[in-house]
Write an enzyme that holds these catalytic residues in place. Structure first.
Site, PDB file in Angstrom:
ATOM      1  N   CYS A 238     -11.023  -0.482  -0.291  1.00 16.43           N
ATOM      2  CA  CYS A 238     -11.422  -0.957  -1.625  1.00 16.43           C
ATOM      3  C   CYS A 238     -12.682  -1.840  -1.555  1.00 16.43           C
ATOM      4  O   CYS A 238     -13.680  -1.566  -2.232  1.00 16.43           O
ATOM      5  CB  CYS A 238     -10.257  -1.678  -2.298  1.00 16.43           C
ATOM      6  SG  CYS A 238      -9.441  -2.909  -1.265  1.00 16.43           S
TER       7      CYS A 238
HETATM    8  N1  LIG Z   1      -3.833  -1.917  -2.521  1.00 19.97           N
HETATM    9  C1  LIG Z   1      -5.101  -1.570  -2.573  1.00 19.97           C
HETATM   10  O1  LIG Z   1      -5.886  -2.050  -3.419  1.00 19.97           O
HETATM   11  C2  LIG Z   1      -5.665  -0.555  -1.605  1.00 19.97           C
HETATM   12  C3  LIG Z   1      -6.916   0.025  -1.890  1.00 19.97           C
HETATM   13  C4  LIG Z   1      -7.422   1.000  -1.033  1.00 19.97           C
HETATM   14  C5  LIG Z   1      -6.698   1.395   0.092  1.00 19.97           C
HETATM   15  N2  LIG Z   1      -5.488   0.809   0.346  1.00 19.97           N
HETATM   16  C6  LIG Z   1      -4.752   1.279   1.535  1.00 19.97           C
HETATM   17  O2  LIG Z   1      -3.793   2.241   1.092  1.00 19.97           O
HETATM   18  C7  LIG Z   1      -2.594   2.127   1.880  1.00 19.97           C
HETATM   19  C8  LIG Z   1      -1.422   1.824   0.943  1.00 19.97           C
HETATM   20  O3  LIG Z   1      -1.670   0.566   0.325  1.00 19.97           O
HETATM   21  P1  LIG Z   1      -0.688  -0.065  -0.743  1.00 19.97           P
HETATM   22  O4  LIG Z   1      -1.375  -1.246  -1.295  1.00 19.97           O
HETATM   23  O5  LIG Z   1      -0.185   0.983  -1.669  1.00 19.97           O
HETATM   24  O6  LIG Z   1       0.507  -0.537   0.222  1.00 19.97           O
HETATM   25  P2  LIG Z   1       2.004  -0.879  -0.173  1.00 19.97           P
HETATM   26  O7  LIG Z   1       2.043  -1.277  -1.612  1.00 19.97           O
HETATM   27  O8  LIG Z   1       2.484  -1.827   0.861  1.00 19.97           O
HETATM   28  O9  LIG Z   1       2.771   0.519  -0.016  1.00 19.97           O
HETATM   29  C9  LIG Z   1       2.898   1.216   1.165  1.00 19.97           C
HETATM   30  C10 LIG Z   1       4.135   2.115   1.067  1.00 19.97           C
HETATM   31  O10 LIG Z   1       4.294   2.811   2.318  1.00 19.97           O
HETATM   32  C11 LIG Z   1       5.673   2.967   2.632  1.00 19.97           C
HETATM   33  N3  LIG Z   1       5.872   2.619   4.048  1.00 19.97           N
HETATM   34  C12 LIG Z   1       5.652   1.396   4.622  1.00 19.97           C
HETATM   35  N4  LIG Z   1       5.901   1.470   5.945  1.00 19.97           N
HETATM   36  C13 LIG Z   1       6.283   2.748   6.203  1.00 19.97           C
HETATM   37  C14 LIG Z   1       6.676   3.439   7.388  1.00 19.97           C
HETATM   38  N5  LIG Z   1       6.736   2.818   8.574  1.00 19.97           N
HETATM   39  N6  LIG Z   1       6.988   4.751   7.288  1.00 19.97           N
HETATM   40  C15 LIG Z   1       6.956   5.391   6.102  1.00 19.97           C
HETATM   41  N7  LIG Z   1       6.602   4.789   4.938  1.00 19.97           N
HETATM   42  C16 LIG Z   1       6.267   3.477   4.997  1.00 19.97           C
HETATM   43  C17 LIG Z   1       6.453   2.004   1.743  1.00 19.97           C
HETATM   44  O11 LIG Z   1       7.305   2.758   0.908  1.00 19.97           O
HETATM   45  P3  LIG Z   1       8.910   2.823   1.160  1.00 19.97           P
HETATM   46  O12 LIG Z   1       9.307   1.457   1.645  1.00 19.97           O
HETATM   47  O13 LIG Z   1       9.441   3.205  -0.180  1.00 19.97           O
HETATM   48  O14 LIG Z   1       9.091   3.888   2.210  1.00 19.97           O
HETATM   49  C18 LIG Z   1       5.396   1.311   0.873  1.00 19.97           C
HETATM   50  O15 LIG Z   1       5.752   1.288  -0.501  1.00 19.97           O
HETATM   51  C19 LIG Z   1      -2.861   1.024   2.900  1.00 19.97           C
HETATM   52  O16 LIG Z   1      -3.277   1.594   4.108  1.00 19.97           O
HETATM   53  C20 LIG Z   1      -3.971   0.200   2.274  1.00 19.97           C
HETATM   54  O17 LIG Z   1      -4.775  -0.450   3.230  1.00 19.97           O
HETATM   55  C21 LIG Z   1      -4.946  -0.132  -0.477  1.00 19.97           C
END
Ligand SMILES: NC(=O)c1ccc[n+]([C@@H]2O[C@H](COP(=O)([O-])OP(=O)(O)OC[C@H]3O[C@@H](n4cnc5c(N)ncnc54)[C@H](OP(=O)(O)O)[C@@H]3O)[C@@H](O)[C@H]2O)c1
Length: 335
Positions: free
Chosen positions: A150
């Site tokens: 981001c």
């Molecule tokens: N937030 C932002 O603004 C943003 C922007 C650009 C890119 N990103 C990137 O996009 C990715 C997701 O970000 P996010 O903010 O959506 O993160 P998040 O809210 O923490 O969600 C990640 C999801 O992945 C699942 N998960 C976590 N550990 C896991 C594992 N070991 N195996 C399988 N599933 C697992 C979890 O779902 P369950 O617990 O339901 O399985 C969790 O809800 C990250 O790499 C982040 O750096 C984020």
């Protein structure tokens, strides 16, 4: 086209589902969750009631074999545990990784910035960096795409026109503020609402991990980037201020209008952009401001839009040979 989403209960996964639910040429074929497997998607996301009512599936039961493309919206350091298996078992499926694991071919840089030895370094060169405005033709031909971060997206939008015009030189300073959704859906001491809603703080000064992908993609010699991220008291959006090499305001405006004049999802305006106009949209607004003899650059994006999921959908559209803005022609609200 059939699209699956891993990590679909996270903020990025949830927004991917929201955009895919109404995409005219794609359908969601699976959405994974460990904790919510078996629950209807629309129970976890009531905003999707009537649009996505199928249940979440556990990650190891996802139907990759019947997918055209899968989004990996897992935390960084975790994508690299899953993706090698998908590549091995389903070599025809296109993958878009939303996290930081495959954004550069530099495992040493990854270890330095992410504090973790990369466990799939052989796969790094197979990924194309998904900064659409600067890498469109390579993305069209890609099977595996690493979607930019981001903050990285805001920095790339500000730096790429300068590199393209050959005016990037010397030290360049930037600062940006992000909303709390930028750090995912697990509350921590610095993101929990009572600690954050009246607060404003800097973090990872000059050491944020997105510097790795930005410096790698922009490339070239004779310039350097100093970047300080801040966390702000709002939920979504990133506002960046960048001090480019000293140049007249009119020249700077010309550089940016030439770079983005034909871009469907990037606007260039005089003066400040506004987060409220891009929040909840796939659009970026770039503002050019300052004195006649010294221009500066502002970028406003939604971290849950252009800074993540909607850039991922732009990438998907390109990879699948669809119109790049398919499902993304959505105006923002104005209040
Ligand atoms: N937030 C932002 O603004 C943003 C922007 C650009 C890119 N990103 C990137 O996009 C990715 C997701 O970000 P996010 O903010 O959506 O993160 P998040 O809210 O923490 O969600 C990640 C999801 O992945 C699942 N998960 C976590 N550990 C896991 C594992 N070991 N195996 C399988 N599933 C697992 C979890 O779902 P369950 O617990 O339901 O399985 C969790 O809800 C990250 O790499 C982040 O750096 C984020």
């Amino acid at each position: 086209m059939r699209a699956g989403v891993f990590g679909a209960t996270g903020y990025i996964g949830g927004e991917l589902l929201r955009y895919l639910a109404v995409h005219p040429a794609a359908e969601v074929c699976f959405a994974t969750s460990r904790g919510d497997a078996g629950q209807a998607i629309s129970k976890v996301y009531p905003n999707l009631r009537g649009l996505l009512d199928a249940p979440f599936v556990p990650p190891d039961r996802a139907g990759l074999a019947s997918s055209d493309v899968v989004f990996c919206a897992l935390p960084h350091n975790i994508s690299q545990e899953w993706i090698p298996r998908w590549v091995r078992e389903h070599p025809d499926v296109r993958i878009i990784d939303m996290g930081g694991d495959f954004r550069t071919p530099d495992p040493a840089g990854y270890a330095e910035y992410y504090g973790h030895e990369h466990t799939a370094p052989d796969l790094l060169p197979s990924f194309v960096f998904g900064f659409v405005e600067g890498n469109r033709e390579r993305i069209r031909a890609a099977r595996y795409v690493a979607n930019p971060g981001c903050f990285a997206t805001s920095l790339l939008l500000a730096l790429w026109p300068l590199r393209r015009a050959g005016v990037l030189a010397g030290p360049v300073q930037a600062a940006a503020v992000t909303g709390s959704s930028g750090s995912g859906n697990k509350p921590s001491g610095t993101t929990h609402h009572p600690e954050r809603f009246m607060n404003y703080r800097a973090y990872k000064a000059l050491s944020h991990q997105h510097l790795l992908e930005v410096k790698h993609f922009i490339g070239g010699e004779g310039w350097d980037l100093e970047f300080v991220p801040h966390s702000g008291p709002f939920a979504r959006g990133i506002f960046l201020t960048l001090f480019p090499p000293r140049m007249a305001l009119a020249k700077l405006a010309r550089v940016f209008r030439e770079a983005y004049g034909g871009e469907p999802l990037v606007d260039v305006v005089d003066g400040t952009p506004e987060l409220r106009l891009v929040a909840g949209t796939p659009r970026a607004t770039i503002g050019i401001a300052g004195r006649a003899d010294r221009g500066i650059v502002f970028v406003a994006i939604d971290n849950l839009g252009k800074g993540g999921p909607t850039q991922g959908i732009q990438n998907m559209n390109l990879m699948l040979g669809l119109e790049e803005t398919c499902g993304l022609r959505i105006p923002g609200g104005f209040v």
